[in-house]
Design an enzyme around this catalytic site. Sequence first.
Site, PDB file in Angstrom:
ATOM      1  N   GLU A 229       0.902  -1.097  -0.092  1.00 47.48           N
ATOM      2  CA  GLU A 229      -0.084  -0.097   0.104  1.00 47.48           C
ATOM      3  C   GLU A 229       0.719   1.137   0.078  1.00 47.48           C
ATOM      4  O   GLU A 229       1.988   1.440   1.063  1.00 47.48           O
ATOM      5  CB  GLU A 229      -0.982  -0.014   1.216  1.00 47.48           C
ATOM      6  CG  GLU A 229      -1.744   1.242   1.137  1.00 47.48           C
ATOM      7  CD  GLU A 229      -2.543   1.535   2.642  1.00 47.48           C
ATOM      8  OE1 GLU A 229      -3.694   2.253   2.596  1.00 47.48           O
ATOM      9  OE2 GLU A 229      -2.231   0.716   3.735  1.00 47.48           O
ATOM     10  N   CYS A 263      -1.868   8.809   3.415  1.00 46.97           N
ATOM     11  CA  CYS A 263      -1.786   8.479   1.894  1.00 46.97           C
ATOM     12  C   CYS A 263      -3.218   8.930   1.256  1.00 46.97           C
ATOM     13  O   CYS A 263      -3.175   9.063   0.030  1.00 46.97           O
ATOM     14  CB  CYS A 263      -1.589   7.179   1.740  1.00 46.97           C
ATOM     15  SG  CYS A 263      -2.812   5.942   2.389  1.00 46.97           S
TER      16      CYS A 263
END
Length: 339
Positions: A229, A263
């Site tokens: 990720e 993020c």
Amino acid sequence: LAEGTARDVRNPADHRDLVGTVVEATSEHVSAALSHAVAAAPIWQATPVDARADCLARAADLLEAQMHTLMGLIVREAGKSLPNAVAEIREAIDFLRYYSTQIREEFSNDTHRPLGPVVCISPWNFPLAIFMGQVAAALAAGNTVLAKPAEQTPLIAAQAVRILREAGVPAGAVQLLPGDGETVGAALVADHRTRAVMFTGSTEVARLINKQLSQRLDSEGRPIPLIAETGGQNAMIVDSSALAEQVVADVLQSAFDSAGQRCSALRVLCLQDDVAERTLEMLTGAMKELAIGNPDRLSADFGPVIDVEAKRGIDTHVATMREKGRKVTQMPMADSCGA
């Protein structure tokens, strides 16, 4: 084994506050930990699914019972606000209960075979939630785990591992290996005994890990799995039908919460010409009302970025934008905020 290097862990909001000390792992520790993980793998794999699920459920209960203590550690070590700390602990609890429920309903040791030792490399922006999510998923499936937390947040990770062990997870099934990526992380990824890697962090590092893993196969000729990720550029597109007040509130929440260190944080705001000037005026005014400071104070809306390197990166980006002739709106920092 020789002791690793001891290092102070300080509060990013106040460097005078010594949160604790971490002894970082060496390459010898990595090798020994992998040997323990390999030895423990058959035992943890053979543990009944319900027993593994019970361990995760107990860990969730322990997290919930120790929420106040964990909140203080998350605020001091990661520089998170109190609301963010509460949300993070709840997310970690959700991960544990989710995987506990999932394997009770869907798994069987006869049909679901674990991979073996799994390396979990987690970030500092969600030092408990992502750490626990990675580790819980791997443990639930019957894998042994070697967990390398971010260099900035090893103490939170240590508490997470302590809770897992208190909940009944064997020591050989979950091991903590604090240290930097170049020493500990690279050694874990490169070792032939590693059967999978779970990574959350930068796209650049994910590519390096992928390249390393692609050069070998497991004992049965299968590729070594990588679950990664990484970061991205997140945009919000606003047209004239949007309620300006809601847009401003959402922009502040997405772009600046957790000091923008997510993020999923907003990076690019695109406004329709018809509403751009008014929306930007409201946004600038709202930014002036934000309070930045030590997140242990409820009066602070946002806390610090994680370390000097992170601040340097932001300062460099702002300077680059100014050099290109871009208009930069930047709020002054209070005297209580460190440089």
